[in-house]
Scaffold this motif. Structure first.
Motif, short mmCIF file in Angstrom:
data_model
loop_
_atom_site.label_atom_id
_atom_site.label_comp_id
_atom_site.label_asym_id
_atom_site.label_seq_id
_atom_site.Cartn_x
_atom_site.Cartn_y
_atom_site.Cartn_z
N ALA A 174 0.86 -1.19 0.00
CA ALA A 174 0.00 0.00 0.00
C ALA A 174 0.89 1.24 0.00
O ALA A 174 2.08 1.16 0.28
CB ALA A 174 -0.92 -0.01 1.22
N TYR A 175 0.26 2.37 -0.32
CA TYR A 175 1.04 3.61 -0.42
C TYR A 175 0.57 4.68 0.56
O TYR A 175 1.24 5.69 0.74
CB TYR A 175 0.97 4.16 -1.85
CG TYR A 175 1.41 3.13 -2.87
CD1 TYR A 175 2.77 2.85 -3.06
CD2 TYR A 175 0.49 2.42 -3.63
CE1 TYR A 175 3.19 1.89 -3.97
CE2 TYR A 175 0.89 1.45 -4.54
CZ TYR A 175 2.25 1.19 -4.71
OH TYR A 175 2.66 0.23 -5.59
N ASP A 176 -0.59 4.44 1.19
CA ASP A 176 -1.17 5.45 2.08
C ASP A 176 -1.11 4.96 3.53
O ASP A 176 -1.81 4.03 3.92
CB ASP A 176 -2.63 5.71 1.67
CG ASP A 176 -3.30 6.73 2.57
OD1 ASP A 176 -2.58 7.58 3.15
OD2 ASP A 176 -4.54 6.68 2.73
N LEU A 177 -0.24 5.58 4.32
CA LEU A 177 -0.05 5.16 5.71
C LEU A 177 -1.31 5.39 6.55
O LEU A 177 -1.69 4.54 7.35
CB LEU A 177 1.14 5.93 6.32
CG LEU A 177 1.47 5.64 7.78
CD1 LEU A 177 1.74 4.15 8.01
CD2 LEU A 177 2.67 6.46 8.24
N ASP A 178 -1.97 6.52 6.34
CA ASP A 178 -3.12 6.86 7.19
C ASP A 178 -4.25 5.83 7.10
O ASP A 178 -4.91 5.54 8.09
CB ASP A 178 -3.64 8.26 6.84
CG ASP A 178 -2.64 9.34 7.22
OD1 ASP A 178 -2.08 9.24 8.32
OD2 ASP A 178 -2.40 10.26 6.42
N SER A 179 -4.45 5.26 5.92
CA SER A 179 -5.53 4.27 5.80
C SER A 179 -5.11 2.91 6.35
O SER A 179 -5.97 2.09 6.72
CB SER A 179 -5.96 4.13 4.33
OG SER A 179 -4.88 3.67 3.56
N ALA A 180 -3.79 2.65 6.44
CA ALA A 180 -3.32 1.35 6.94
C ALA A 180 -3.31 1.29 8.47
O ALA A 180 -3.50 0.22 9.06
CB ALA A 180 -1.92 1.08 6.41
#
Length: 311
Positions: free
Chosen positions: A202-208
């Motif tokens: 994944a590329y989006d830390l906030d959603s992980a």
């Protein structure tokens, strides 16, 4: 003779045996006399071609607690710096009768070559950007101690995956142990063929973060970077750094890990590194127990063998 060169060489039962042995040996650290006679008469050589105070001292402490003789081979100022090859160094170690050789080398694959030339057990303490299996083992040990399990744990590994042997070893080992791993990084810091690894990307830390039981922040390895992998340190930190605001998005019992050394204020904020959720100090202490277990199982000779291929 057996070696520990890659985390991928370990079966599920091998890995669990190491973790269970480390749990038993951790009790030695709580005693007034922190020594066992288990490896008396055995010789362990620390062969470090790259600087790493933390890992070298950890292996040295582990060997000494098991009563092994320890030889620290300093490459700077040695024959190696004068042009001696790895093979010549290996033959010297062989002549000295080393039972175990702990090697850290800047060339990926160096431990495999060493294992061809010495009769003793070879333990990979980090080779290039390839692997660092005992770091993955101590990370798994720390997760199991804190969270009580490894199966179905959701582990998010964040940052400079491209240059990280810690990430490679963790992905392999955690997959073997039944955890679900997600790598989060800018596309420029992901290796070629990462889609073949047993993990999500994944590329989006906030959603992980809300879906993570463990978040492991990787050090940005500027010393291995010859190109511009991201616009600036500030931009990297804004998108992929873990600060208090981001930590608040984690589930209540989630933990924060870092293999060290840290770039405080870049990939991890000081308040996160020093928070009760952080396992960073525990990881260092647990490293000694795990490395004791690896040395005991490889050199003790009385336990079931662990991975790495027989010779």
């Amino acid at each position: 003779m057996l070696h520990l060169i890659s985390a991928a060489d370990l079966s599920h039962s091998d890995a669990v045996l190491i973790l269970d042995t480390a749990e038993e040996l951790a009790q030695v650290g709580d005693r007034s006399v922190k020594k066992l006679p288990t490896l008396r008469g055995r010789t362990v050589v620390n062969l470090f071609f790259e600087d790493s105070t933390r890992t070298r001292i950890s292996f040295e402490a582990a060997a000494k607690r098991l009563s092994a003789d320890v030889l620290n081979f300093a490459v700077k100022g040695s024959s190696v710096s004068k042009g001696e090859s790895l093979k010549d160094t290996a033959l010297t170690l062989e002549a000295m009768g080393a039972d175990g050789v702990v090697i850290r080398h800047n060339a990926s694959g160096a431990p495999y070559r060493l294992a061809e030339w010495v009769r003793g057990s070879v333990i990979n303490a980090g080779d290039g950007t390839h692997e660092h299996p005992t770091q993955a083992l101590l990370d798994a040990f720390t997760m199991r101690r804190r969270l009580g399990r490894l199966a179905d744990l959701r582990v998010t590994i964040v940052g400079d995956v491209l240059h990280s042997r810690v990430a490679r070893s963790n992905v392999a080992l955690l997959h073997t142990l039944g955890a679900q791993v997600t790598l989060v990084a800018p596309p420029t810091l992901l290796p070629v063929a990462v889609e073949t690894w047993p993990c999500e990307v994944a590329y989006d830390l906030d959603s992980a973060l809300p879906k993570s039981d463990v978040v492991m922040m990787l050090r940005v390895q500027r010393e291995r970077m010859q190109a511009a992998y991201f616009p600036s340190a500030r931009e990297y930190s804004r998108r992929y750094g873990l600060d208090a605001e981001r930590m608040a998005r984690l589930p209540d019992d989630a933990i924060v890990m870092h293999p060290g050394p840290m770039n405080r204020g870049m990939e991890i904020a000081a308040e996160v590194a020093d928070s009760p959720r952080s396992t960073i100090v525990e990881q260092v202490a647990n490293g000694v127990s795990v490395r004791m277990a690896v040395l005991y199982l490889l050199l003790g000779g009385s336990e079931p063998a662990l991975g790495g291929g027989e010779r």
